[in-house]
Design an enzyme around this catalytic site. Structure first.
Site, PDB file in Angstrom:
ATOM      1  N   HIS A  52       0.894  -1.168   0.087  1.00  0.00           N
ATOM      2  CA  HIS A  52      -0.035   0.058  -0.134  1.00  0.00           C
ATOM      3  C   HIS A  52       0.939   1.179  -0.194  1.00  0.00           C
ATOM      4  O   HIS A  52       2.126   1.276   0.119  1.00  0.00           O
ATOM      5  CB  HIS A  52      -0.966   0.013   1.307  1.00  0.00           C
ATOM      6  CG  HIS A  52      -1.964  -1.067   1.014  1.00  0.00           C
ATOM      7  ND1 HIS A  52      -2.893  -1.175   2.024  1.00  0.00           N
ATOM      8  CD2 HIS A  52      -2.313  -2.070   0.107  1.00  0.00           C
ATOM      9  CE1 HIS A  52      -3.839  -2.150   1.788  1.00  0.00           C
ATOM     10  NE2 HIS A  52      -3.524  -2.634   0.297  1.00  0.00           N
ATOM     11  N   GLU A  54       1.189   3.732   2.043  1.00  0.00           N
ATOM     12  CA  GLU A  54       1.991   4.013   3.259  1.00  0.00           C
ATOM     13  C   GLU A  54       3.320   3.187   3.418  1.00  0.00           C
ATOM     14  O   GLU A  54       4.453   3.852   3.981  1.00  0.00           O
ATOM     15  CB  GLU A  54       1.259   3.727   4.567  1.00  0.00           C
ATOM     16  CG  GLU A  54      -0.339   4.426   4.705  1.00  0.00           C
ATOM     17  CD  GLU A  54      -1.319   3.986   4.130  1.00  0.00           C
ATOM     18  OE1 GLU A  54      -2.310   3.859   4.659  1.00  0.00           O
ATOM     19  OE2 GLU A  54      -1.148   3.130   2.983  1.00  0.00           O
ATOM     20  N   LEU A 208     -13.043  -3.409 -28.893  1.00  0.00           N
ATOM     21  CA  LEU A 208     -13.062  -2.699 -27.407  1.00  0.00           C
ATOM     22  C   LEU A 208     -11.926  -2.962 -26.795  1.00  0.00           C
ATOM     23  O   LEU A 208     -11.746  -3.221 -25.420  1.00  0.00           O
ATOM     24  CB  LEU A 208     -14.123  -3.573 -26.732  1.00  0.00           C
ATOM     25  CG  LEU A 208     -15.547  -3.380 -27.343  1.00  0.00           C
ATOM     26  CD1 LEU A 208     -16.770  -3.881 -26.244  1.00  0.00           C
ATOM     27  CD2 LEU A 208     -16.121  -1.958 -27.699  1.00  0.00           C
ATOM     28  N   ARG A 211      -5.913   0.183 -28.032  1.00  0.00           N
ATOM     29  CA  ARG A 211      -4.876   0.059 -28.925  1.00  0.00           C
ATOM     30  C   ARG A 211      -4.092   1.376 -29.233  1.00  0.00           C
ATOM     31  O   ARG A 211      -3.059   1.420 -29.611  1.00  0.00           O
ATOM     32  CB  ARG A 211      -5.609  -0.196 -30.548  1.00  0.00           C
ATOM     33  CG  ARG A 211      -6.321  -1.564 -30.353  1.00  0.00           C
ATOM     34  CD  ARG A 211      -7.108  -1.894 -31.698  1.00  0.00           C
ATOM     35  NE  ARG A 211      -7.957  -1.085 -32.186  1.00  0.00           N
ATOM     36  CZ  ARG A 211      -9.115  -0.620 -31.673  1.00  0.00           C
ATOM     37  NH1 ARG A 211      -9.589  -1.587 -30.700  1.00  0.00           N
ATOM     38  NH2 ARG A 211      -9.979   0.205 -32.211  1.00  0.00           N
ATOM     39  N   SER A 294     -31.500   1.961 -21.954  1.00  0.00           N
ATOM     40  CA  SER A 294     -32.090   1.158 -20.785  1.00  0.00           C
ATOM     41  C   SER A 294     -31.291   1.318 -19.597  1.00  0.00           C
ATOM     42  O   SER A 294     -32.045   1.498 -18.347  1.00  0.00           O
ATOM     43  CB  SER A 294     -31.746  -0.355 -21.191  1.00  0.00           C
ATOM     44  OG  SER A 294     -30.490  -0.575 -21.220  1.00  0.00           O
TER      45      SER A 294
END
Length: 346
Positions: A52, A54, A208, A211, A294
């Site tokens: 982490h 810290e 998707l 690139r 939707s």
């Protein structure tokens, strides 16, 4: 000293942002250690499962004896539990810091104030809330994931100057310019997953993938209720993990997973819940119009990024209808990028 405190916390936020796209489903965290008004150590959470912020910041201080009189600035409450790494709160207590500034409490129930309690119980002074709003914005994905039990949902589309996102045959290349398209590829490296509907997959044959920008590839998600999409599509090239939501089968083959839906009718709520269970913290909804609408109609979105190009189609598939709070509007060499926020998201 307050102004200096803000500067040091701002630096910690800048460091935290370096982890974007690399630490999910963990939050982005930055840490700065200061002694006598000078930064003596800094770090950020660089990789999911890794040390982490810290830990990195403390490791950067060669003379650990200096830590006893030092002040730490950290963008999120230090963890107090054993996960993939030991508790950071214990490490802070071990080195007897003089004071800790924490920008934002950790809403994860495993932490949720326990890190602060442990540090204060050791006699270290703790201040909470410095640049809290900025810290909240930085980790909007993480906080949404915890509070709403779902990914942070970003809608994205491009519309022509006359309000169409595709031609009558459902094709949409190219509404925006190269700069806008490169920006989209950058976004893909920053989010966990990206979803398209059946028509978009069929007519646009998208990859998707990012690139045009270096970084992590998002998980590809496609809705193919009755498995009618041909296996020759780019989405099924096996290059990156891909989820196919359908009613027909449950199967894993290489990088492709077919997820069988349990609802009698397709439900975006079921899709979103399954993604959450897979630790997908953020989702880009790329299209098409029906799928985007939707999410809008179900009020299941947090942010919308809408490009307006300068081309016209005169007829075709209309862009989704949406209302939201405008956060920004940016000109991109002929294109305009509007970013909306949903203040009432479910």
């Amino acid at each position: 000293m307050l102004e200096n405190d803000k500067l040091f916390m701002q630096r910690a936020l800048e460091l935290a942002a370096l982890g974007q796209g690399r630490v999910s489903p963990n939050p982005m965290v930055g840490c700065v250690i200061v002694l006598n008004g000078q930064i003596i150590g800094e770090g950020w959470h660089q990789q999911y499962g890794g040390p982490h912020a810290e830990v990195h910041a403390i490791a950067a201080v060669a003379d650990k004896s200096l830590l006893t009189g030092a002040t730490m600035y950290v963008t999120l409450e230090p963890c107090s539990h054993h996960g993939k790494t030991p508790p950071c709160a214990d490490l802070i207590v071990q080195y007897s810091f003089k004071k800790i500034h924490v920008a934002h409490l950790d809403s994860n129930p495993l932490v949720a104030g326990k890190g602060i309690e442990k540090i204060r119980a050791s006699g270290i002074e703790v201040s909470i809330g410095l640049l809290e709003a900025e810290a909240s914005m930085l980790n909007k994905r993480f906080f949404t994931f915890i509070a709403k039990n779902r990914p942070y949902i970003m809608l994205k589309w491009a519309a022509t100057a006359d309000g169409f996102i595709a031609r009558k045959d459902f094709t949409s290349q190219w509404i925006t310019n190269a700069i806008s398209r490169k920006l989209v590829h950058q976004w893909r490296t920053q989010e966990d997953a990206i979803v398209v509907g059946t028509r978009t997959a069929m007519h646009d044959n998208p990859s998707l993938t990012a690139r045009d920008w270096q970084g992590k590839q998002p998980v590809r998600v496609v809705i193919d209720k009755w498995l009618r999409l041909p296996p020759t599509l780019n989405l099924f090239d096996g290059s990156v993990p891909t989820l196919v939501y359908n009613f027909e089968k449950k199967e894993e083959k290489g990088n492709t997973t077919w997820v069988q839906m349990t609802s009698e009718h397709f439900s975006i709520h079921e899709l979103v819940a399954d993604l959450k269970n897979r630790d997908i913290q953020s989702l880009i909804v790329e299209g098409g119009s029906q799928l985007l609408q939707s999410f809008i109609d179900q009020n299941l979105w947090d942010e919308a990024r809408i490009f307006a190009g300068n081309h016209t189609f005169e007829e075709g598939i209309k862009a989704p209808r949406i209302m939201g709070m405008e956060m920004s509007r940016t000109a991109l060499e002929g294109d305009v990028l509007q970013i909306l926020k949903n203040p009432f998201a479910q």
